[in-house]
Write a protein that holds these residues in place. Structure first.
Motif, mmCIF file in Angstrom:
data_model
loop_
_atom_site.group_PDB
_atom_site.id
_atom_site.type_symbol
_atom_site.label_atom_id
_atom_site.label_comp_id
_atom_site.label_asym_id
_atom_site.label_seq_id
_atom_site.Cartn_x
_atom_site.Cartn_y
_atom_site.Cartn_z
ATOM 1 N N TYR A 60 65.235 91.178 46.995
ATOM 2 C CA TYR A 60 66.469 91.898 46.780
ATOM 3 C C TYR A 60 67.597 91.236 47.566
ATOM 4 N N PHE A 69 69.359 97.777 34.671
ATOM 5 C CA PHE A 69 68.307 96.777 34.477
ATOM 6 C C PHE A 69 68.663 95.809 33.358
ATOM 7 N N ARG A 100 64.946 99.949 47.185
ATOM 8 C CA ARG A 100 64.099 99.700 46.028
ATOM 9 C C ARG A 100 63.685 100.994 45.341
ATOM 10 N N PHE A 136 57.939 102.603 41.715
ATOM 11 C CA PHE A 136 57.529 103.079 40.398
ATOM 12 C C PHE A 136 56.094 103.574 40.406
ATOM 13 N N GLY A 137 55.838 104.561 39.563
ATOM 14 C CA GLY A 137 54.459 104.907 39.248
ATOM 15 C C GLY A 137 53.904 103.880 38.278
ATOM 16 N N LYS A 138 52.634 104.015 37.930
ATOM 17 C CA LYS A 138 51.989 103.024 37.064
ATOM 18 C C LYS A 138 52.330 103.220 35.596
ATOM 19 N N GLY A 139 52.952 104.324 35.282
ATOM 20 C CA GLY A 139 53.394 104.541 33.922
ATOM 21 C C GLY A 139 52.418 105.349 33.088
ATOM 22 N N TYR A 175 62.109 92.595 39.941
ATOM 23 C CA TYR A 175 60.835 93.287 39.874
ATOM 24 C C TYR A 175 59.926 92.532 38.921
ATOM 25 N N SER A 190 67.186 93.139 30.325
ATOM 26 C CA SER A 190 66.267 93.395 29.214
ATOM 27 C C SER A 190 64.862 92.875 29.454
ATOM 28 N N ASP A 206 58.111 93.680 47.991
ATOM 29 C CA ASP A 206 56.677 93.903 48.165
ATOM 30 C C ASP A 206 55.819 92.687 47.839
ATOM 31 N N TYR A 230 70.927 102.384 39.031
ATOM 32 C CA TYR A 230 70.546 100.985 38.827
ATOM 33 C C TYR A 230 70.766 100.619 37.364
ATOM 34 N N LEU A 267 55.930 90.418 33.251
ATOM 35 C CA LEU A 267 57.231 90.799 32.711
ATOM 36 C C LEU A 267 58.165 91.022 33.894
ATOM 37 N N PHE A 314 61.962 91.864 35.599
ATOM 38 C CA PHE A 314 63.221 92.580 35.409
ATOM 39 C C PHE A 314 64.155 92.310 36.582
ATOM 40 N N GLU A 362 62.340 96.737 26.993
ATOM 41 C CA GLU A 362 63.413 97.013 27.952
ATOM 42 C C GLU A 362 63.204 98.369 28.604
ATOM 43 N N LEU A 363 63.835 98.584 29.724
ATOM 44 C CA LEU A 363 63.751 99.855 30.445
ATOM 45 C C LEU A 363 64.968 100.699 30.089
ATOM 46 N N GLY A 386 48.926 98.416 34.564
ATOM 47 C CA GLY A 386 48.211 99.224 35.538
ATOM 48 C C GLY A 386 48.808 99.229 36.933
ATOM 49 N N LEU A 387 49.881 98.461 37.126
ATOM 50 C CA LEU A 387 50.486 98.388 38.465
ATOM 51 C C LEU A 387 51.924 98.873 38.497
ATOM 52 N N GLY A 388 52.497 99.144 37.361
ATOM 53 C CA GLY A 388 53.899 99.546 37.343
ATOM 54 C C GLY A 388 54.794 98.365 37.691
ATOM 55 N N LEU A 389 55.974 98.652 38.221
ATOM 56 C CA LEU A 389 56.911 97.610 38.620
ATOM 57 C C LEU A 389 56.917 97.496 40.137
ATOM 58 N N PHE A 424 57.951 105.731 32.862
ATOM 59 C CA PHE A 424 57.786 105.511 34.297
ATOM 60 C C PHE A 424 58.577 106.543 35.084
ATOM 61 N N TYR A 448 62.158 106.583 33.452
ATOM 62 C CA TYR A 448 62.555 105.513 32.543
ATOM 63 C C TYR A 448 61.584 105.493 31.372
ATOM 64 N N GLN A 456 58.778 95.367 43.493
ATOM 65 C CA GLN A 456 59.947 94.587 43.861
ATOM 66 C C GLN A 456 59.536 93.242 44.462
ATOM 67 N N GLN A 509 56.466 93.416 36.442
ATOM 68 C CA GLN A 509 55.685 94.509 35.880
ATOM 69 C C GLN A 509 54.363 93.969 35.381
ATOM 70 N N ARG A 543 59.738 87.847 29.669
ATOM 71 C CA ARG A 543 58.272 87.796 29.586
ATOM 72 C C ARG A 543 57.829 86.366 29.816
#
Lengths: 116, 114
Positions: free
Chosen positions: B48, B105, A103, A106-109, B35, B107, B59, B103, B88, B90, A44-45, B40-43, A91, A37, B45, B37, B110
């Protein structure tokens, strides 16, 4: 448990250079999907690609290409001839077919900065 | 247009004031999720839902509630927001369980809790 590692946090390149983003994943499932992504500054993703674990064929889409190697559990992404519009966070994500929660892990980006 | 709609896009609130972030999809998808965001941690969940009236923890569910009374809506409720919920958010949906369906998502929302 599923896990995705994107080692580099921020990558800066000069416009027209190529940039490769590394993605290494862990999973015990034999059937899984890998995703990339893009998240531009607007937040937005944007979906780029989905690849299942049985399809190791590499893919090229315009300036984007993906290299999937099951032997090394990697799904790397290359932007060729980068442009300023490529500046974004990218990502990598993994989803296991048998995961009850469906689910995306995701990685940290990777923050990509393209310098004009 | 097929889409996932989140509202609001931006929200600043104070600690302890209950809020709801709405999520609605028009694709008749069975599966929906939330999710968050963080840098440094990504997204990650939060919750669900496999279908109407079926929800479960992801998580990082602490401090959040969800409901799925109708197929199209999956609101995220913060009963007593705290600054560590500044993030943020999603919402995502999928036709049904299974990553082969992909999937969609929203927009993003925040949220800032002061």
């Amino acid at each position: 448990a599923q896990k995705v590692t994107q080692a580099q946090t921020e990558i800066s390149v000069v416009e027209k250079e190529d940039v490769t983003l590394d993605c290494v994943y862990e999973t015990r499932d034999t059937t899984y999907y890998l995703f990339w992504y893009k998240q531009p500054p607007s937040g937005e993703l944007v979906f780029l690609i989905r690849r299942n674990s049985f399809d190791e064929q590499n893919e090229i889409s315009g300036r984007y290409s993906w290299n999937f190697q099951k032997s090394t559990s990697s799904f790397n992404f290359t932007i060729t001839a980068s442009q300023v519009v490529d500046s974004a966070v990218y990502f990598c994500a993994l989803s296991e077919a048998r995961a009850e929660d469906n689910r995306l892990a995701f990685g940290k980006g990777n923050q990509v900065v393209v310098i004009p | 247009e097929a889409q996932v709609t989140q509202n609001p896009r931006y929200l600043i609130t104070v600690t302890g004031k209950k809020l709801t972030v709405t999520c609605s999809q028009n694709m008749n998808h069975e599966y929906m999720s939330w999710y968050r965001q963080d840098p440094g941690l990504g997204l990650r969940q939060i919750y669900y839902s496999m279908n109407v009236e079926v929800t479960d923890k992801g998580d990082v569910p602490e401090g959040y509630k969800v409901s799925r009374k109708e197929k199209r809506n999956f609101p995220l409720i913060l009963e007593s927001p705290s600054p560590n919920q500044t993030s943020l958010y999603f919402c995502a949906s999928s036709p049904r369980q299974g990553p082969d369906y992909g999937y969609t998502f929203g927009s993003g929302t925040r949220l800032t809790v002061v």
